[in-house]
Design a protein around this motif. Structure first.
Motif, mmCIF file in Angstrom:
data_model
loop_
_atom_site.group_PDB
_atom_site.id
_atom_site.type_symbol
_atom_site.label_atom_id
_atom_site.label_comp_id
_atom_site.label_asym_id
_atom_site.label_seq_id
_atom_site.Cartn_x
_atom_site.Cartn_y
_atom_site.Cartn_z
ATOM 1 N N MET A 178 0.821 -1.184 0.000
ATOM 2 C CA MET A 178 0.000 0.000 0.000
ATOM 3 C C MET A 178 0.870 1.254 0.000
ATOM 4 O O MET A 178 0.584 2.192 -0.711
ATOM 5 N N ASN A 179 1.929 1.248 0.805
ATOM 6 C CA ASN A 179 2.848 2.372 0.881
ATOM 7 C C ASN A 179 3.553 2.588 -0.459
ATOM 8 O O ASN A 179 3.775 3.714 -0.874
ATOM 9 N N LYS A 180 3.873 1.535 -1.137
ATOM 10 C CA LYS A 180 4.524 1.607 -2.447
ATOM 11 C C LYS A 180 3.587 2.233 -3.481
ATOM 12 O O LYS A 180 4.008 3.015 -4.326
ATOM 13 N N LEU A 181 2.311 1.940 -3.405
ATOM 14 C CA LEU A 181 1.315 2.472 -4.325
ATOM 15 C C LEU A 181 1.166 3.992 -4.140
ATOM 16 O O LEU A 181 1.049 4.736 -5.105
ATOM 17 N N LYS A 182 1.206 4.475 -2.898
ATOM 18 C CA LYS A 182 1.120 5.912 -2.628
ATOM 19 C C LYS A 182 2.327 6.640 -3.218
ATOM 20 O O LYS A 182 2.190 7.697 -3.808
ATOM 21 N N LYS A 183 3.526 6.083 -3.056
ATOM 22 C CA LYS A 183 4.728 6.696 -3.609
ATOM 23 C C LYS A 183 4.652 6.750 -5.132
ATOM 24 O O LYS A 183 5.043 7.726 -5.756
ATOM 25 N N GLN A 184 4.126 5.697 -5.724
ATOM 26 C CA GLN A 184 4.036 5.642 -7.181
ATOM 27 C C GLN A 184 3.055 6.700 -7.688
ATOM 28 O O GLN A 184 3.325 7.382 -8.657
ATOM 29 N N LYS A 185 1.920 6.879 -7.040
ATOM 30 C CA LYS A 185 0.935 7.880 -7.451
ATOM 31 C C LYS A 185 1.510 9.285 -7.306
ATOM 32 O O LYS A 185 1.333 10.124 -8.155
ATOM 33 N N ARG A 186 2.169 9.549 -6.192
ATOM 34 C CA ARG A 186 2.729 10.865 -5.941
ATOM 35 C C ARG A 186 3.791 11.190 -6.993
ATOM 36 O O ARG A 186 3.865 12.295 -7.501
ATOM 37 N N SER A 187 4.638 10.290 -7.371
ATOM 38 C CA SER A 187 5.692 10.547 -8.333
ATOM 39 C C SER A 187 5.136 10.743 -9.743
ATOM 40 O O SER A 187 5.776 11.363 -10.570
ATOM 41 N N MET A 188 3.959 10.254 -10.037
ATOM 42 C CA MET A 188 3.350 10.436 -11.350
ATOM 43 C C MET A 188 2.937 11.903 -11.567
ATOM 44 O O MET A 188 2.889 12.380 -12.687
ATOM 45 N N PHE A 189 2.649 12.624 -10.493
ATOM 46 C CA PHE A 189 2.141 13.979 -10.615
ATOM 47 C C PHE A 189 3.112 15.054 -10.141
ATOM 48 O O PHE A 189 2.772 16.205 -10.107
ATOM 49 N N SER A 190 4.295 14.725 -9.787
ATOM 50 C CA SER A 190 5.243 15.715 -9.314
ATOM 51 C C SER A 190 6.375 15.881 -10.337
ATOM 52 O O SER A 190 6.615 15.011 -11.153
ATOM 53 N N PHE A 191 7.023 17.064 -10.270
ATOM 54 C CA PHE A 191 8.126 17.370 -11.166
ATOM 55 C C PHE A 191 9.412 17.466 -10.367
ATOM 56 O O PHE A 191 9.415 17.905 -9.227
ATOM 57 N N THR A 192 10.487 17.130 -11.018
ATOM 58 C CA THR A 192 11.787 17.301 -10.362
ATOM 59 C C THR A 192 12.238 18.734 -10.584
ATOM 60 O O THR A 192 11.722 19.444 -11.456
ATOM 61 N N LEU A 193 13.206 19.166 -9.829
ATOM 62 C CA LEU A 193 13.745 20.513 -9.958
ATOM 63 C C LEU A 193 14.336 20.726 -11.355
ATOM 64 O O LEU A 193 14.161 21.785 -11.968
ATOM 65 N N THR A 194 14.972 19.742 -11.894
ATOM 66 C CA THR A 194 15.559 19.829 -13.235
ATOM 67 C C THR A 194 14.472 20.052 -14.278
ATOM 68 O O THR A 194 14.616 20.901 -15.176
ATOM 69 N N GLU A 195 13.376 19.321 -14.176
ATOM 70 C CA GLU A 195 12.280 19.490 -15.135
ATOM 71 C C GLU A 195 11.683 20.896 -15.047
ATOM 72 O O GLU A 195 11.396 21.517 -16.075
ATOM 73 N N LEU A 196 11.529 21.407 -13.851
ATOM 74 C CA LEU A 196 10.999 22.762 -13.682
ATOM 75 C C LEU A 196 11.940 23.800 -14.272
ATOM 76 O O LEU A 196 11.508 24.741 -14.952
ATOM 77 N N LEU A 197 13.241 23.666 -14.040
ATOM 78 C CA LEU A 197 14.211 24.615 -14.571
ATOM 79 C C LEU A 197 14.257 24.582 -16.097
ATOM 80 O O LEU A 197 14.354 25.626 -16.751
ATOM 81 N N VAL A 198 14.181 23.402 -16.672
ATOM 82 C CA VAL A 198 14.165 23.276 -18.135
ATOM 83 C C VAL A 198 12.913 23.938 -18.695
ATOM 84 O O VAL A 198 12.965 24.673 -19.692
ATOM 85 N N THR A 199 11.778 23.729 -18.061
ATOM 86 C CA THR A 199 10.525 24.339 -18.513
ATOM 87 C C THR A 199 10.600 25.857 -18.436
ATOM 88 O O THR A 199 10.213 26.557 -19.375
ATOM 89 N N ILE A 200 11.125 26.378 -17.350
ATOM 90 C CA ILE A 200 11.261 27.829 -17.199
ATOM 91 C C ILE A 200 12.224 28.384 -18.248
ATOM 92 O O ILE A 200 11.977 29.438 -18.830
ATOM 93 N N ALA A 201 13.302 27.689 -18.522
ATOM 94 C CA ALA A 201 14.266 28.137 -19.536
ATOM 95 C C ALA A 201 13.628 28.173 -20.924
ATOM 96 O O ALA A 201 13.820 29.132 -21.682
ATOM 97 N N ILE A 202 12.857 27.157 -21.246
ATOM 98 C CA ILE A 202 12.181 27.120 -22.557
ATOM 99 C C ILE A 202 11.185 28.273 -22.673
ATOM 100 O O ILE A 202 11.128 28.956 -23.698
ATOM 101 N N ILE A 203 10.428 28.518 -21.630
ATOM 102 C CA ILE A 203 9.464 29.624 -21.647
ATOM 103 C C ILE A 203 10.201 30.953 -21.790
ATOM 104 O O ILE A 203 9.775 31.836 -22.537
#
Length: 176
Positions: free
Chosen positions: A1-26
């Motif tokens: 059950m705990n593993k399922l919660k971690k998997q759901k949370r990671s599906m909807f969150s961004f890493t810092l690198t992804e956010l920085l790349v998105t901001i740079a592109i914008i």
């Protein structure tokens, strides 16, 4: 059950690198859009000034035909009596921010006899200072100074300003 919660949370969150790349592109896209809009704005100013100067020239020709000559020089304003020949009786404001139209009826300083008739766009207050000038962001305006102008020659040895030679920095819209 705990593993399922971690998997759901990671599906909807961004890493810092992804956010920085998105901001740079914008940011990059914003810069590209800004410069293309600025270029379009400068082109629209030029198209508008050409059209309005042709309309003012037509009004001046009609004035000349009715009154037997061109109106006297008007320092950065409408020549008296020209209102009846302009659409709506309005002397337009020049297109570039901080610029105004100017009717020039000068005695040619080269010979002291002939006349110069032209419509100019002035970018500075009379007598400056240079810091109060608002020049176009165009390559042809890079050497502009206090008496520089964009002008439409009607007759004579047209120039940016009567107190300077024809070689003084300026931009003639209809000179060959």
């Amino acid at each position: 059950m705990n593993k399922l919660k971690k998997q759901k949370r990671s599906m909807f969150s961004f890493t810092l690198t992804e956010l920085l790349v998105t901001i740079a592109i914008i940011g990059i896209l914003s810069v590209i859009i800004f410069f293309s809009v600025q270029g379009a704005r400068e082109r629209s100013y030029m198209a508008r000034v050409k059209s309005e100067m042709r309309n003012i020239e037509t009004a001046l020709v009609l004035y000349s035909e009715k009154y037997g000559g061109y109106p006297a020089d008007a320092d950065r304003s409408i020549p008296p009596g020209l209102e009846e020949f302009l659409a709506g009786g309005i002397f337009p404001s020049a297109p570039w921010p901080g610029s105004i139209y100017d009717w020039d009826n000068w005695i040619n300083p080269d010979d002291g006899v002939s006349h110069i008739f032209q419509i100019s766009v002035r970018f500075c207050p009379i007598s400056g200072p240079l810091s109060a000038c608002h020049f176009p962001r165009e390559s042809w305006a890079s050497g502009f100074d206090i008496d520089s102008s964009v002008y439409h020659c009607i007759y004579g040895s047209c120039r940016s300003h009567v107190s300077h030679p024809t070689t003084y920095p300026g931009y003639c819209l209809n000179c060959d």
